[in-house]
Scaffold this motif. Sequence first.
Motif, PDB file in Angstrom:
ATOM      1  N   ASN A  60       0.495  -1.397   0.008  1.00  0.00           N
ATOM      2  CA  ASN A  60      -0.119  -0.131  -0.355  1.00  0.00           C
ATOM      3  C   ASN A  60       0.995   0.685   0.226  1.00  0.00           C
ATOM      4  N   PRO A  61       1.264   1.655  -0.870  1.00  0.00           N
ATOM      5  CA  PRO A  61       2.381   3.079  -0.821  1.00  0.00           C
ATOM      6  C   PRO A  61       1.510   4.420  -0.213  1.00  0.00           C
ATOM      7  N   LYS A  62       0.483   4.649   0.184  1.00  0.00           N
ATOM      8  CA  LYS A  62       0.043   5.313   1.363  1.00  0.00           C
ATOM      9  C   LYS A  62       0.396   5.043   2.697  1.00  0.00           C
ATOM     10  N   ASN A  63       0.431   3.342   3.625  1.00  0.00           N
ATOM     11  CA  ASN A  63       0.880   3.259   4.062  1.00  0.00           C
ATOM     12  C   ASN A  63       1.507   1.611   4.490  1.00  0.00           C
ATOM     13  N   CYS A  64       2.563   1.888   5.155  1.00  0.00           N
ATOM     14  CA  CYS A  64       3.788   0.810   5.032  1.00  0.00           C
ATOM     15  C   CYS A  64       2.956  -0.386   6.101  1.00  0.00           C
ATOM     16  N   ASN A  65       2.148   0.486   7.120  1.00  0.00           N
ATOM     17  CA  ASN A  65       1.073  -0.894   8.535  1.00  0.00           C
ATOM     18  C   ASN A  65       0.627  -1.634   7.338  1.00  0.00           C
ATOM     19  N   THR A  66       0.363  -1.597   6.717  1.00  0.00           N
ATOM     20  CA  THR A  66      -0.885  -1.627   5.260  1.00  0.00           C
ATOM     21  C   THR A  66      -0.086  -2.815   4.593  1.00  0.00           C
ATOM     22  N   TYR A  67      -1.403  -3.426   3.762  1.00  0.00           N
ATOM     23  CA  TYR A  67      -0.652  -4.132   2.542  1.00  0.00           C
ATOM     24  C   TYR A  67      -2.225  -4.645   1.750  1.00  0.00           C
ATOM     25  N   ILE A  68      -2.377  -4.426   0.282  1.00  0.00           N
ATOM     26  CA  ILE A  68      -3.647  -4.561  -0.294  1.00  0.00           C
ATOM     27  C   ILE A  68      -3.665  -6.041  -0.670  1.00  0.00           C
ATOM     28  N   GLN A  69      -5.038  -6.223  -1.074  1.00  0.00           N
ATOM     29  CA  GLN A  69      -5.320  -7.440  -0.983  1.00  0.00           C
ATOM     30  C   GLN A  69      -6.246  -7.587  -2.202  1.00  0.00           C
ATOM     31  N   CYS A  70      -5.748  -7.894  -3.297  1.00  0.00           N
ATOM     32  CA  CYS A  70      -6.734  -7.466  -4.599  1.00  0.00           C
ATOM     33  C   CYS A  70      -8.063  -9.444  -4.761  1.00  0.00           C
ATOM     34  N   PRO A  85      -4.801  -4.841   7.181  1.00  0.00           N
ATOM     35  CA  PRO A  85      -3.773  -4.757   8.289  1.00  0.00           C
ATOM     36  C   PRO A  85      -2.468  -5.194   8.287  1.00  0.00           C
ATOM     37  N   CYS A  86      -1.496  -4.990   8.634  1.00  0.00           N
ATOM     38  CA  CYS A  86      -0.530  -6.214   9.378  1.00  0.00           C
ATOM     39  C   CYS A  86      -0.388  -6.062  11.185  1.00  0.00           C
ATOM     40  N   PRO A  87      -0.519  -6.891  11.572  1.00  0.00           N
ATOM     41  CA  PRO A  87       0.145  -6.990  13.548  1.00  0.00           C
ATOM     42  C   PRO A  87       0.521  -6.245  13.624  1.00  0.00           C
ATOM     43  N   GLY A  88       0.103  -5.253  14.805  1.00  0.00           N
ATOM     44  CA  GLY A  88       1.068  -4.244  15.254  1.00  0.00           C
ATOM     45  C   GLY A  88       2.679  -4.450  15.870  1.00  0.00           C
ATOM     46  N   GLY A  89       2.911  -3.181  14.798  1.00  0.00           N
ATOM     47  CA  GLY A  89       4.040  -2.674  14.880  1.00  0.00           C
ATOM     48  C   GLY A  89       4.810  -3.315  13.534  1.00  0.00           C
ATOM     49  N   LEU A  90       4.315  -3.852  12.209  1.00  0.00           N
ATOM     50  CA  LEU A  90       5.116  -4.723  11.606  1.00  0.00           C
ATOM     51  C   LEU A  90       4.595  -3.896  10.671  1.00  0.00           C
ATOM     52  N   GLN A  91       5.132  -4.263   9.843  1.00  0.00           N
ATOM     53  CA  GLN A  91       5.161  -3.504   7.883  1.00  0.00           C
ATOM     54  C   GLN A  91       4.934  -4.300   6.734  1.00  0.00           C
ATOM     55  N   TRP A  92       4.690  -4.196   5.669  1.00  0.00           N
ATOM     56  CA  TRP A  92       4.377  -5.032   4.367  1.00  0.00           C
ATOM     57  C   TRP A  92       5.747  -4.789   4.348  1.00  0.00           C
ATOM     58  N   ASN A  93       6.154  -5.824   3.520  1.00  0.00           N
ATOM     59  CA  ASN A  93       7.680  -7.014   3.279  1.00  0.00           C
ATOM     60  C   ASN A  93       7.159  -7.626   1.829  1.00  0.00           C
ATOM     61  N   ASP A  94       7.485  -7.405   0.992  1.00  0.00           N
ATOM     62  CA  ASP A  94       6.754  -6.714  -1.301  1.00  0.00           C
ATOM     63  C   ASP A  94       7.419  -8.490  -1.510  1.00  0.00           C
ATOM     64  N   PRO A 102       9.668  -3.799  11.196  1.00  0.00           N
ATOM     65  CA  PRO A 102      10.064  -2.529  10.058  1.00  0.00           C
ATOM     66  C   PRO A 102      11.330  -2.995   9.622  1.00  0.00           C
ATOM     67  N   ASN A 103      12.489  -3.304   9.993  1.00  0.00           N
ATOM     68  CA  ASN A 103      13.755  -3.290   9.389  1.00  0.00           C
ATOM     69  C   ASN A 103      14.190  -4.359   8.946  1.00  0.00           C
ATOM     70  N   SER A 104      13.036  -5.557   8.430  1.00  0.00           N
ATOM     71  CA  SER A 104      13.073  -6.097   6.895  1.00  0.00           C
ATOM     72  C   SER A 104      12.168  -5.906   6.178  1.00  0.00           C
ATOM     73  N   SER A 105      11.234  -4.931   7.056  1.00  0.00           N
ATOM     74  CA  SER A 105      10.374  -4.354   4.919  1.00  0.00           C
ATOM     75  C   SER A 105      10.824  -3.770   4.373  1.00  0.00           C
ATOM     76  N   THR A 106      10.113  -3.508   2.559  1.00  0.00           N
ATOM     77  CA  THR A 106      10.080  -2.690   1.819  1.00  0.00           C
ATOM     78  C   THR A 106       9.644  -1.776   1.423  1.00  0.00           C
ATOM     79  N   CYS A 107       9.321  -1.060   2.538  1.00  0.00           N
ATOM     80  CA  CYS A 107       9.211   0.130   2.547  1.00  0.00           C
ATOM     81  C   CYS A 107       9.689   1.070   2.593  1.00  0.00           C
ATOM     82  N   PRO A 108       9.475   1.898   1.695  1.00  0.00           N
ATOM     83  CA  PRO A 108      10.133   3.201   1.452  1.00  0.00           C
ATOM     84  C   PRO A 108      10.478   3.918   2.643  1.00  0.00           C
TER      85      PRO A 108
END
Length: 109
Positions: A60-70, A85-94, A102-108
């Motif tokens: 989700n380019p608008k929020n690293c704490n969520t992802y898009i499922q089509c 939503p990602c569970p508390g404190g986690l970010q999307w790793n594409d 967060p240190n392993s996520s692909t979030c800019p």
Amino acid sequence: MKKLVGLFVMSFLLTMTIAGLLLSGVKIDKVQAQSIESLCPTEDITNTQCQGPKDCLYPNPKNCNTYIQCTVNNDGMTGTPVVMPCPGGLQWNDNQKICDWPNSSTCPS
């Protein structure tokens, strides 16, 4: 028949996931198609029908704490983006297609 069973299982799992999130008070929003252009690529949907556990999942380019499922529309060629939503404190790793630390996520940054 295998495709039908696969579609049923994926629909059931998605329904159970959404129901669980709703019961736990997590808000799930449908994304406005105009707000995030080309979010559910037709090629991905027609090739996979979003049946695999990591198919049709996007950052989700608008929020690293969520992802898009089509989810696949009735035409079998287009999809509807849903913010998950990602569970508390986690970010999307594409790369892994999972919510990650967060240190392993692909979030800019």
